[in-house]
Design a protein around this motif. Structure first.
Motif, short mmCIF file in Angstrom:
data_model
loop_
_atom_site.label_atom_id
_atom_site.label_comp_id
_atom_site.label_asym_id
_atom_site.label_seq_id
_atom_site.Cartn_x
_atom_site.Cartn_y
_atom_site.Cartn_z
N LEU A 1 50.47 27.26 -38.28
CA LEU A 1 49.40 26.89 -39.19
C LEU A 1 49.78 25.78 -40.17
O LEU A 1 48.95 24.92 -40.49
N ILE A 2 51.01 25.81 -40.66
CA ILE A 2 51.43 24.82 -41.67
C ILE A 2 51.33 23.42 -41.07
O ILE A 2 51.83 23.14 -39.99
N GLY A 3 50.64 22.56 -41.79
CA GLY A 3 50.47 21.18 -41.35
C GLY A 3 49.22 20.93 -40.53
O GLY A 3 48.88 19.77 -40.24
N LYS A 4 48.51 21.99 -40.13
CA LYS A 4 47.30 21.83 -39.32
C LYS A 4 46.08 21.56 -40.21
O LYS A 4 46.03 21.95 -41.37
N ASP A 5 45.08 20.90 -39.62
CA ASP A 5 43.81 20.68 -40.29
C ASP A 5 43.00 21.98 -40.22
O ASP A 5 42.67 22.44 -39.11
N PRO A 6 42.67 22.60 -41.35
CA PRO A 6 41.98 23.89 -41.32
C PRO A 6 40.58 23.83 -40.73
O PRO A 6 40.00 24.88 -40.39
N HIS A 7 40.03 22.64 -40.62
CA HIS A 7 38.68 22.52 -40.05
C HIS A 7 38.68 22.81 -38.54
O HIS A 7 37.63 23.15 -37.99
N ASN A 8 39.81 22.68 -37.90
CA ASN A 8 39.87 22.84 -36.45
C ASN A 8 40.05 24.32 -36.09
O ASN A 8 41.06 24.72 -35.50
N ILE A 9 39.09 25.12 -36.45
CA ILE A 9 39.20 26.57 -36.32
C ILE A 9 39.38 27.00 -34.87
O ILE A 9 40.23 27.84 -34.55
N GLU A 10 38.58 26.44 -33.99
CA GLU A 10 38.63 26.84 -32.58
C GLU A 10 40.00 26.54 -31.97
O GLU A 10 40.58 27.36 -31.25
N ALA A 11 40.54 25.37 -32.26
CA ALA A 11 41.84 24.98 -31.70
C ALA A 11 42.95 25.87 -32.26
O ALA A 11 43.85 26.30 -31.51
#
Length: 388
Positions: A55-65
């Motif tokens: 999770l760290i560093g990911k764009d939180p908007h990309n929920i499905e991915a």
């Protein structure tokens, strides 16, 4: 926007311990989720910690991915621990997205199909023991506005019922039914406790009462048995709180196991997965009645699903809770005439109070279903948490 930190919290809540998650981003926005998992709170907490590196560093908007990658890379897929951990993260991501866009989560799920959600009460009976005490508690619950009452009248029985236990259960059901009248939904909980012949015997006896459903009559491991039982009784069957994904529900729905499905948002992969399960059930014209006995964040997330789901039918609601429920969160549940109102705040519309949570440390709790303490579900100082 990037995820920078994941924080976890455990808050003792008498019957269980609530497990909360906060997903924090570099923009200053954060989201909250809940992974309350009775008797396995420490285990699910560790599972959440193990998801951090995804999770760290990911764009939180990309929920499905994010959901897909966490599920895929677990390798040992499914199960209540992984799916509860993933559920809390999923809720928090939807919360962030709603806050960032300035809209309630239900808008992101397609918008509202209803402004309020019909509820039935659980926990209303504490600490009743006799049919007369159950009847009195039932009258009190109906006076507060509940239109449906659920309880398990089978004491500490497991697999079999003696003649005395069987007579007591029927007396209890009769007393409550007589006390509240024909306009109140009666829902009988089995907690997955019976073997097949006992479940069939109980189901046939329940046909003499106008009940809404018989819930989890046999253990959840035997879908074929549940389907067989459903075909042998006129009483509607509800089940599914111990199914954790759309793949579990594919088999469940194909085998026609139940008339009502009861996935739990904090165990079945979160908002994303529950919406998919609900859509699958809609193809079979099966109503969604979410399992919802946990804490304030799970309740908020479930309300957004209920608000946006056409085949939603009935929401489980705890009639009272620990007196500090409104202290550890900003929850403001409007409850009127048996209905919970849907709020229009951005995201999930709720937050947690870290300092208050820290006052109520984790305390281990054991299952009460088979030890004669089934109705000891609420503390003596329990109170309602609704805004009327």
């Amino acid at each position: 926007m990037k995820i920078t930190e994941i924080k976890t919290f455990i808050c003792h809540a008498y019957r269980t311990n609530w497990v909360f998650v906060k997903v924090i981003t570099d923009s200053g926005l954060y989201g909250v989720g809940e992974a309350t998992l009775e008797m396995k709170e420490q285990t699910v907490l560790q599972a959440i910690n193990e998801l951090k590196r995804y999770l760290i560093g990911k764009d939180p908007h990309n929920i499905e991915a994010i959901w897909h990658d966490c599920y895929r890379d677990a390798y040992w897929r499914g199960g209540v621990v992984l799916m509860s951990a993933l559920a809390a993260i999923d809720m928090a991501l939807w919360d962030i997205k709603g806050k960032d866009l300035g809209v309630p989560v239900y808008q992101l799920l397609g918008g509202k199909v209803r402004d309020a959600v019909p509820c039935y009460a659980n926990g209303w009976f504490a600490p009743a023991k006799t049919p007369e005490e159950f009847a009195e508690k039932a009258r009190e619950a109906v006076k507060t506005g509940f239109k449906g009452l659920k309880w398990d009248p089978f004491g500490s029985a497991y697999m079999n019922l003696s003649k005395k236990e069987f007579s007591y259960a029927l007396a209890c059901i009769g007393a409550v039914t007589d006390a509240v009248g024909s306009d109140i939904d009666i829902l009988i909980e089995g907690h997955g406790r019976f073997n097949m012949p006992t479940a069939i015997r109980v189901a046939h006896a329940l046909e003499d009462f106008d009940i809404t459903w018989f819930e989890e009559p046999i253990p959840p491991d035997h879908m074929e048995g549940l389907a067989q039982l459903r075909r042998k009784t006129k009483v509607p069957i509800a089940a599914g709180e111990r199914l954790y994904s759309r793949w579990d529900y594919r088999s469940f729905l194909n085998q026609e196991c139940a008339d009502f499905i009861q996935p739990d948002v904090s165990h079945a992969g979160g908002i994303s997965e529950l919406k998919k399960i609900a859509t699958m059930a809609e193809c079979y014209y099966i109503p969604l009645c979410p399992h919802n006995p946990s804490g304030p964040i799970a309740n908020a997330a479930t309300l957004h699903i209920a608000a946006s789901t056409p085949n939603f039918h009935f929401l489980e609601t705890m009639s009272s809770d620990v007196p500090y429920r409104n202290k550890i969160s900003t929850e403001k549940v409007e409850f009127m005439d048996g209905m919970m109102q849907i709020n229009d705040l951005p995201g999930l519309g709720i937050d947690i109070n870290e300092e208050a949570i820290a006052e109520y440390n984790y305390e281990p709790r054991d299952l009460r279903h088979y030890n004669g303490k089934l109705t000891e579900i609420r503390p003596e100082n329990a109170k309602g948490y609704f805004v009327k």
